[in-house]
Design a protein around this motif. Structure first.
Motif, mmCIF file in Angstrom:
data_model
loop_
_atom_site.group_PDB
_atom_site.id
_atom_site.type_symbol
_atom_site.label_atom_id
_atom_site.label_comp_id
_atom_site.label_asym_id
_atom_site.label_seq_id
_atom_site.Cartn_x
_atom_site.Cartn_y
_atom_site.Cartn_z
ATOM 1 N N LYS A 74 19.243 9.109 -19.658
ATOM 2 C CA LYS A 74 17.836 9.313 -19.334
ATOM 3 C C LYS A 74 17.632 9.261 -17.822
ATOM 4 N N PRO A 75 16.554 9.859 -17.336
ATOM 5 C CA PRO A 75 16.285 9.830 -15.896
ATOM 6 C C PRO A 75 16.082 8.411 -15.384
ATOM 7 N N LEU A 76 16.340 8.239 -14.101
ATOM 8 C CA LEU A 76 16.127 6.964 -13.427
ATOM 9 C C LEU A 76 14.888 7.071 -12.546
ATOM 10 N N TYR A 77 14.163 5.961 -12.449
ATOM 11 C CA TYR A 77 12.984 5.896 -11.589
ATOM 12 C C TYR A 77 13.188 4.760 -10.595
ATOM 13 N N PHE A 78 13.654 5.132 -9.391
ATOM 14 C CA PHE A 78 13.924 4.148 -8.344
ATOM 15 C C PHE A 78 12.610 3.681 -7.723
ATOM 16 N N ALA A 79 12.469 2.380 -7.548
ATOM 17 C CA ALA A 79 11.345 1.846 -6.793
ATOM 18 C C ALA A 79 11.530 2.177 -5.317
ATOM 19 N N ALA A 80 10.460 2.625 -4.684
ATOM 20 C CA ALA A 80 10.511 2.983 -3.264
ATOM 21 C C ALA A 80 9.248 2.497 -2.573
ATOM 22 N N LEU A 105 27.861 -4.364 -13.176
ATOM 23 C CA LEU A 105 27.571 -3.590 -11.975
ATOM 24 C C LEU A 105 28.091 -4.258 -10.708
ATOM 25 N N ILE A 106 28.196 -5.567 -10.727
ATOM 26 C CA ILE A 106 28.647 -6.274 -9.528
ATOM 27 C C ILE A 106 30.114 -5.969 -9.243
ATOM 28 N N ASP A 107 30.834 -5.475 -10.250
ATOM 29 C CA ASP A 107 32.231 -5.088 -10.026
ATOM 30 C C ASP A 107 32.342 -3.882 -9.096
ATOM 31 N N ILE A 108 31.275 -3.095 -9.025
ATOM 32 C CA ILE A 108 31.273 -1.916 -8.166
ATOM 33 C C ILE A 108 30.671 -2.239 -6.803
ATOM 34 N N HIS A 109 29.512 -2.913 -6.792
ATOM 35 C CA HIS A 109 28.844 -3.251 -5.532
ATOM 36 C C HIS A 109 27.903 -4.417 -5.796
ATOM 37 N N ASP A 110 27.640 -5.218 -4.758
ATOM 38 C CA ASP A 110 26.794 -6.389 -4.957
ATOM 39 C C ASP A 110 25.298 -6.088 -4.891
ATOM 40 N N ARG A 111 24.932 -4.831 -4.568
ATOM 41 C CA ARG A 111 23.535 -4.413 -4.554
ATOM 42 C C ARG A 111 23.383 -3.164 -5.414
ATOM 43 N N ARG A 112 22.175 -2.930 -5.897
ATOM 44 C CA ARG A 112 21.888 -1.721 -6.660
ATOM 45 C C ARG A 112 20.429 -1.348 -6.473
ATOM 46 N N PRO A 113 20.095 -0.061 -6.644
ATOM 47 C CA PRO A 113 18.689 0.315 -6.572
ATOM 48 C C PRO A 113 17.915 -0.312 -7.722
ATOM 49 N N LEU A 114 16.660 -0.649 -7.471
ATOM 50 C CA LEU A 114 15.800 -1.192 -8.508
ATOM 51 C C LEU A 114 15.297 -0.036 -9.364
ATOM 52 N N VAL A 115 15.686 -0.020 -10.634
ATOM 53 C CA VAL A 115 15.338 1.064 -11.540
ATOM 54 C C VAL A 115 14.303 0.562 -12.542
ATOM 55 N N PHE A 116 13.168 1.260 -12.615
ATOM 56 C CA PHE A 116 12.097 0.866 -13.520
ATOM 57 C C PHE A 116 12.111 1.667 -14.813
ATOM 58 N N THR A 117 11.536 1.068 -15.856
ATOM 59 C CA THR A 117 11.196 1.820 -17.054
ATOM 60 C C THR A 117 10.056 2.772 -16.696
ATOM 61 N N PRO A 118 9.823 3.834 -17.471
ATOM 62 C CA PRO A 118 8.702 4.737 -17.168
ATOM 63 C C PRO A 118 7.362 4.021 -17.075
ATOM 64 N N HIS A 131 0.788 -1.227 0.000
ATOM 65 C CA HIS A 131 0.000 0.000 0.000
ATOM 66 C C HIS A 131 0.827 1.288 0.000
ATOM 67 N N GLY A 132 2.142 1.191 -0.075
ATOM 68 C CA GLY A 132 2.963 2.400 0.000
ATOM 69 C C GLY A 132 4.056 2.455 -1.046
ATOM 70 N N ARG A 133 3.726 2.039 -2.266
ATOM 71 C CA ARG A 133 4.745 2.043 -3.326
ATOM 72 C C ARG A 133 4.844 3.431 -3.961
ATOM 73 N N ALA A 134 6.069 3.845 -4.235
ATOM 74 C CA ALA A 134 6.326 5.178 -4.775
ATOM 75 C C ALA A 134 7.550 5.126 -5.679
ATOM 76 N N ILE A 135 7.893 6.274 -6.240
ATOM 77 C CA ILE A 135 9.033 6.388 -7.155
ATOM 78 C C ILE A 135 9.906 7.576 -6.744
ATOM 79 N N VAL A 136 11.204 7.369 -6.792
ATOM 80 C CA VAL A 136 12.171 8.441 -6.557
ATOM 81 C C VAL A 136 12.823 8.807 -7.887
ATOM 82 N N PHE A 137 12.781 10.081 -8.239
ATOM 83 C CA PHE A 137 13.501 10.551 -9.414
ATOM 84 C C PHE A 137 14.997 10.571 -9.129
ATOM 85 N N ALA A 138 15.792 10.227 -10.117
ATOM 86 C CA ALA A 138 17.247 10.309 -9.955
ATOM 87 C C ALA A 138 17.908 10.409 -11.323
ATOM 88 N N ASP A 139 19.172 10.800 -11.313
ATOM 89 C CA ASP A 139 19.993 10.807 -12.522
ATOM 90 C C ASP A 139 21.063 9.726 -12.461
#
Length: 226
Positions: A124-130, A156-169, A93-101
């Protein structure tokens, strides 16, 4: 993990990639947000769907319900968030999106941890799942929101083993839709995330480690320096 990110462009730039005929209660504002070092514990513009309208609210990036006796959390793992005691209601019940670059991660190299900036190759802009505690316009600074993270893959795993979940628009809009069930949201995390091979990264200045530092110099590629 996601512990720092950028929110540089104007709200209208982010919305232009996301909203066409969707009803919004978001006023026009072409002024760039200009945040090059967004840190946990600060208020962040959070896009959410209430009563079939999109809203953009300043919400604290952290989550600590009254019964939680540890440090506030800033991330939620997709592997457990949908079913955990702490996050299940937020997931449903509390899903949202964070804008990011882009976002920052630190990679251990020798005896140092060096920061990198990660972003889409096409810029292009990123849309993080929140997820967070509704209603997001309540002003509650204890129960704000968390960024959903997934396991990193490919380069990406070469930098960190986790990443934000980024959605298509398109997926971002479906993620926020109150009609989308928790189960359907879980399917989106598997089927509609932007793949790792659409991202690139470069090293940046150690100055990003200080939350007081802001400005475009933080995202400059330090490997270009002679």
């Amino acid at each position: 993990m996601c512990g720092r990110f950028t929110q540089i462009q104007s709200r209208d730039d982010y919305l232009a990639f996301l909203v066409e005929e969707t009803d919004t209660d978001i006023p026009y504002d072409p002024e760039p947000i200009g945040r090059y070092n967004v840190a946990p514990g600060t208020k962040v513009l959070l896009l959410n769907n209430r009563e079939d309208h999109l809203h953009l609210d300043p919400v604290v990036w952290s989550y600590a319900p009254q019964w939680w006796d540890k440090a506030p959390l800033i991330n939620a793992r997709i592997e457990t968030a949908a079913t955990s005691r702490m996050f299940k209601s937020l997931w449903n019940h509390g899903r949202a999106i964070v804008f990011a670059d882009g976002w920052y991660e630190w990679k251990k190299e020798g005896d140092k941890k060096l920061p990198y900036y990660i972003y889409r190759k096409d810029r292009k802009p990123l849309y993080f799942a929140a997820i967070g505690k509704q209603p997001f316009d309540s002003g509650d600074e204890a129960e704000g929101f968390l960024i959903v993270t997934a396991a990193a893959d490919k380069g990406l795993i070469d930098i960190h083993d986790r990443r934000p979940l980024v959605f298509t628009p398109e997926a971002a809009l479906e993620w926020m839709d109150p009609e989308t069930t928790g189960a359907q949201a879980s399917e989106l995390t598997l089927d509609a995330a932007v793949p790792a091979d659409e991202f690139t990264w470069h090293p940046v200045t150690q100055s990003v480690g200080n939350v007081k530092n802001q400005g475009a110099d933080l995202i400059k590629n330090t490997s270009d320096k002679i």
